[in-house]
Design a protein around this motif. Structure first.
Motif, short mmCIF file in Angstrom:
data_model
loop_
_atom_site.label_atom_id
_atom_site.label_comp_id
_atom_site.label_asym_id
_atom_site.label_seq_id
_atom_site.Cartn_x
_atom_site.Cartn_y
_atom_site.Cartn_z
N ALA A 89 0.75 -1.39 0.00
CA ALA A 89 -0.09 0.09 -0.03
C ALA A 89 0.98 1.28 0.07
O ALA A 89 1.87 1.32 0.51
N SER A 90 0.53 2.55 -0.63
CA SER A 90 0.95 3.57 -0.94
C SER A 90 0.01 4.60 -1.26
O SER A 90 -0.92 4.26 -2.03
N LEU A 91 0.22 5.81 -0.79
CA LEU A 91 -0.66 6.86 -1.43
C LEU A 91 -0.60 6.94 -3.00
O LEU A 91 -1.85 7.18 -3.69
N SER A 116 5.84 11.69 8.67
CA SER A 116 7.05 11.65 8.99
C SER A 116 7.90 11.42 7.64
O SER A 116 7.57 11.52 6.78
N ILE A 117 9.21 11.71 7.97
CA ILE A 117 10.44 11.55 6.93
C ILE A 117 10.32 10.22 6.49
O ILE A 117 10.30 9.86 5.16
N LYS A 118 9.97 8.89 7.22
CA LYS A 118 9.89 7.73 6.81
C LYS A 118 8.80 7.56 5.87
O LYS A 118 8.69 6.71 4.90
N THR A 119 7.81 8.08 6.34
CA THR A 119 6.48 7.78 5.47
C THR A 119 6.52 8.48 4.13
O THR A 119 6.20 7.86 3.00
N LYS A 173 11.41 -4.89 4.36
CA LYS A 173 11.27 -4.30 5.65
C LYS A 173 9.78 -3.85 5.83
O LYS A 173 9.37 -4.01 6.88
N GLN A 174 9.53 -3.02 4.78
CA GLN A 174 8.19 -2.45 5.02
C GLN A 174 6.92 -3.18 4.55
O GLN A 174 6.00 -2.81 4.34
N ARG A 175 7.15 -4.56 3.95
CA ARG A 175 6.05 -5.42 3.43
C ARG A 175 4.90 -5.71 4.51
O ARG A 175 5.09 -5.56 5.67
#
Length: 178
Positions: free
Chosen positions: A87-89, A134-137, A174-176
């Motif tokens: 998922a992503s924007l 956030s920077i990570k987002t 890592k983000q899966r």
């Protein structure tokens, strides 16, 4: 069977597709299964489903966004829900622009998907947050935006992002979202 209760599932994970199919059949849907866009196109020659569930990332890094576009062209009134573990924007916006009515992150079940079919209109009651991104987002959203632009080709996306392919692959792992 009428288009009102006919559902097309485009999903390359056969076990998940089979489970989803059985669950929707128990709810009275006539379910059609496809693992890729070409199979779905063949099914659309003989059927006109009123609903569709499309996995965003299909086998061989094929994009479900192309399936959404094809389905919407076939029947602009079809209710299309996109499911994704990535998922992503950026992909959510593109899915909606191409004709999806909802975008759900995995894991999602039949209840979630049916609720998405029934919640097509937007809601003004959604709470707005005062929290800044956030920077990570922001990084995560940028990575996914470039992945969409590169048709989910990791090597090409890494080149466009100016990072090594393995670094990008590690970040994605890592983000899966499972």
């Amino acid at each position: 069977m009428s288009a009102e209760r006919q559902l097309l599932i485009i999903e390359d994970d056969t076990a998940f597709a089979r489970t989803l199919s059985r669950s929707f059949e128990r709810r009275g849907y006539d379910v059609l299964l496809a693992t890729q866009q070409d199979e779905a196109a063949v099914l659309l020659r003989e059927h006109n489903p009123g609903y569709a569930v499309v996995d965003l990332k299909l086998e061989g890094n094929a994009s479900g966004l192309a399936c959404v576009q094809m389905l919407h062209k076939h029947n602009p009134d079809m209710l299309i829900v996109v499911l994704t573990g990535f998922a992503s924007l950026a992909t959510a916006v593109e899915a909606i622009k191409l004709g999806a009515c909802q975008y759900l992150a995995k894991p999602s079940n039949t209840d979630d998907i049916e609720a998405a079919f029934n919640h097509v209109a937007g809601a003004t009651e959604i709470e707005l947050t005062n929290r800044s991104t956030s920077i990570k987002t922001l990084e995560w959203e940028r990575i996914h935006q470039v992945l969409v632009e590169a048709d989910f080709n990791i090597s090409e996306a890494a080149r466009r992002l100016g990072m090594h392919r393995r670094t990008l692959a590690r970040k994605l792992e890592k983000q899966r979202v499972k």
